[in-house]
Scaffold this motif. Structure first.
Motif, PDB file in Angstrom:
ATOM      1  N   ARG A 137       0.613  -1.118   0.254  1.00  0.00           N
ATOM      2  CA  ARG A 137      -0.197   0.165   0.232  1.00  0.00           C
ATOM      3  C   ARG A 137       0.866   1.518   0.085  1.00  0.00           C
TER       4      ARG A 137
ATOM      5  N   ARG B   5      -0.129   5.865   0.358  1.00  0.00           N
ATOM      6  CA  ARG B   5      -0.632   6.960  -0.102  1.00  0.00           C
ATOM      7  C   ARG B   5      -0.191   8.414  -0.042  1.00  0.00           C
TER       8      ARG B   5
ATOM      9  N   ALA C 124      -5.066   9.479  -2.348  1.00  0.00           N
ATOM     10  CA  ALA C 124      -5.378   8.348  -1.684  1.00  0.00           C
ATOM     11  C   ALA C 124      -4.757   7.633  -1.126  1.00  0.00           C
TER      12      ALA C 124
ATOM     13  N   VAL D 170      -4.114   3.516  -1.764  1.00  0.00           N
ATOM     14  CA  VAL D 170      -3.511   2.799  -2.898  1.00  0.00           C
ATOM     15  C   VAL D 170      -3.076   1.239  -2.400  1.00  0.00           C
ATOM     16  N   ASN D 171      -4.161  -0.283  -2.110  1.00  0.00           N
ATOM     17  CA  ASN D 171      -3.370  -1.183  -1.997  1.00  0.00           C
ATOM     18  C   ASN D 171      -3.195  -2.167  -3.665  1.00  0.00           C
ATOM     19  N   VAL D 172      -2.152  -1.883  -3.433  1.00  0.00           N
ATOM     20  CA  VAL D 172      -1.739  -2.563  -5.281  1.00  0.00           C
ATOM     21  C   VAL D 172      -1.922  -4.094  -4.915  1.00  0.00           C
TER      22      VAL D 172
END
Length: 143
Positions: free
Chosen positions: A50, A52, A100, A102-104
């Motif tokens: 993750r 941000r 955001a 973000v969870n990759v």
């Protein structure tokens, strides 16, 4: 003896320190005209999957049309940034806000930001030109 069962809650990953993001795009036709400025922060979490960001993109007076930026994860395009609104600031036609978490879903080793802006160059017969400038690489401190 009776056992008490408590619901298991998922562990939350912890974010590392914010890394400062700053990219200034200036016309490269000798005019020195400032076109766009991206600034804010990015952070990585200790799960390595993750990140941000909280970023502001200043549309400076010499730029046309509105500048934009892209995000690269591990050197590959990572989709569009998440726009969260606009505001104003001195020296900017408009400031676009992006943020955001973000969870990759896979390992995040690094990030970079590419800012693109256009302008009409007086040294080139007022033809429209564009320039992209990269932020350089922001390394994930957890891997």
């Amino acid at each position: 003896m009776a056992a008490i069962l408590l619901p298991v809650t998922p562990a939350h990953a912890a974010y590392g320190p914010d890394q400062q993001v700053y990219v200034q795009v200036t016309a490269n036709d000798g005019s020195g005209m400032q076109l766009a400025r991206l600034e804010g922060t990015v952070a990585f979490d200790d799960s390595n999957t993750r990140y941000r960001y909280s970023l502001n993109l200043c549309w400076q007076s010499g730029s046309y049309p509105q500048p934009y930026f892209s995000i690269k994860v591990n050197g590959s395009p990572a989709g569009s940034p998440v726009w969260t609104g606009n505001t104003s600031a001195a020296g900017c036609q408009l400031v676009a806000l992006y943020s955001a978490d973000v969870n990759v879903g896979s390992a995040v080793y690094n990030l970079s930001f590419d800012v693109t802006a256009g302008w009409f160059s007086s040294s080139n017969g007022y033809q429209h030109r564009t320039r992209t400038k990269s932020s350089g690489i922001y390394d994930n401190p957890f891997n």
